[in-house]
Motif scaffolding. Sequence first.
Motif, PDB file in Angstrom:
ATOM      1  N   MET A   1       1.158  -1.101  -0.294  1.00  0.00           N
ATOM      2  CA  MET A   1      -0.409  -0.048   0.371  1.00  0.00           C
ATOM      3  C   MET A   1       1.266   1.274   0.135  1.00  0.00           C
TER       4      MET A   1
ATOM      5  N   ASP B   1      -8.659   1.099   2.526  1.00  0.00           N
ATOM      6  CA  ASP B   1      -7.840   0.200   1.506  1.00  0.00           C
ATOM      7  C   ASP B   1      -7.640   0.754   0.729  1.00  0.00           C
TER       8      ASP B   1
ATOM      9  N   MET C   1      -5.828  -0.684  -1.876  1.00  0.00           N
ATOM     10  CA  MET C   1      -6.807  -1.693  -3.277  1.00  0.00           C
ATOM     11  C   MET C   1      -8.417  -1.380  -3.710  1.00  0.00           C
TER      12      MET C   1
ATOM     13  N   GLU D   1      -0.578  -5.110   4.544  1.00  0.00           N
ATOM     14  CA  GLU D   1      -0.763  -4.530   3.847  1.00  0.00           C
ATOM     15  C   GLU D   1      -0.155  -3.519   4.468  1.00  0.00           C
TER      16      GLU D   1
END
Length: 341
Positions: free
Chosen positions: A1, A39, A41, A261
Amino acid sequence: MKKHLLIAAGLLTSAFSFSQFTQGDEPSIGTGTTLYVIDSMAPSYDAVTGAGVEWDYSTYGGYDGESRNLTILDPAGTVYAADYPSATAALDIQSFLMNFTSSTASERTGHGFVYIDADIGEVVVVFDTDEAIQYQYPFDLGDSFTDAFEGTATYNVGTPTTSAASGELTATVDGEGTLKLADGNDFTNVMRYKLSDSTVVENVPLIGNVTLKRTQYEYYDLANTTMPIFVFTHVEIAELGTSFDLVMSSVEPSQTVGIEENVLSNAVVYPNPASDVINISLKNELVNTEVSIVDAMGRVVLNQSIDNDFVSLDVADLEDGIYFVKISNGDVVETKTVVIK
C-alpha cells in the motif's frame, strides 16, 4: 500500500447545491471535516458514470483510525500569504497539502499549492503566469471543460531550486447516484466531480523534466455538507518510478486492513541528501525484507537483505543524482526518493 498523499493543485475544488456546483455552495473559512484513510486496493469506479449509478465501498476496511483533517483557512493567516496574494481561501489537508484558490460567480480559480512530503520536503507551486480554472459555475452532471496553467515550482534537492511548471487539467461532473460506505452508511443523491491533470516541472536537477499525472474523484452529499464525503486519488510520476492511490472516507470503517498490507508504510530513509551512507529504519523488526537502490534510468545499483529493523548502506561510490530506495517484504513494496551528492 502506498500511503502517499496528493501532489497537485486544486485538491478539493468546490461543493454543490441541488445537483449542481455554484459559488454559493463553496465551503466558508473555518469549515472543516475529517476523512479516514481506507484500503488503497479499493477500485476507482472510473467507468461508473451517469445518472442513477451506485459506487460501493462498503466492504473496504481502514487503517486503525488513520485520518486527515481538512480545513478551509484564510490565506492571509498562513505562512504562505506572500506567495498567493490574490487567493481568498486555502484548503489545508493536515500535514500534507495547502491549496490556494479564489472564485467569482462564474468560476473557481487555483493559484497554486504547497505540498509537504517526508522524502522531498516542501514544494511550493505558484500559478503566477496562467492560473488554473478548476470550476466553471454552474457545473452540472455531464458538464466538462479543459484548462491550461503555468507558473513555478520551488523545492529542495540538496539546494533550493525554482523551476518552470505548467500543465493542463480536465474537469467534469461525471456521475450522480448512491455512494455506499462502511457499516451500512449509504448516501443517496451524491454527485461525483472528476479531475484529471498533468503537470510538468521542468529541468529538475539531476533528472530533467518530471511529469505528475493525477486522476481524482470527489464525492459530495447534495443536501448536507459543503465538504466532500469521499475522495479517491490516483497519482503517477513516471520519471520517479512511482504511482499510488489515496482513498479517504467520511465514515470510519469498523473493519481494518490487515497489517501485512501496511507494515512498510512507516519506513524512514535518512539522511536526505546523502553522501556516504543511507540509513533505513523500519517500524517493526522484519524478516525476508529486501532493499534495492535504483537510479533514474531504472538500473539496480545496490541490493541488500534486512533481517531486523535497521540497516546502513554504503553509497559513497555512487554517482551524484536522484535514486529510489525500494523496500520490499513479500508482495508489499515501499519506495523512497533520495538525493546522493
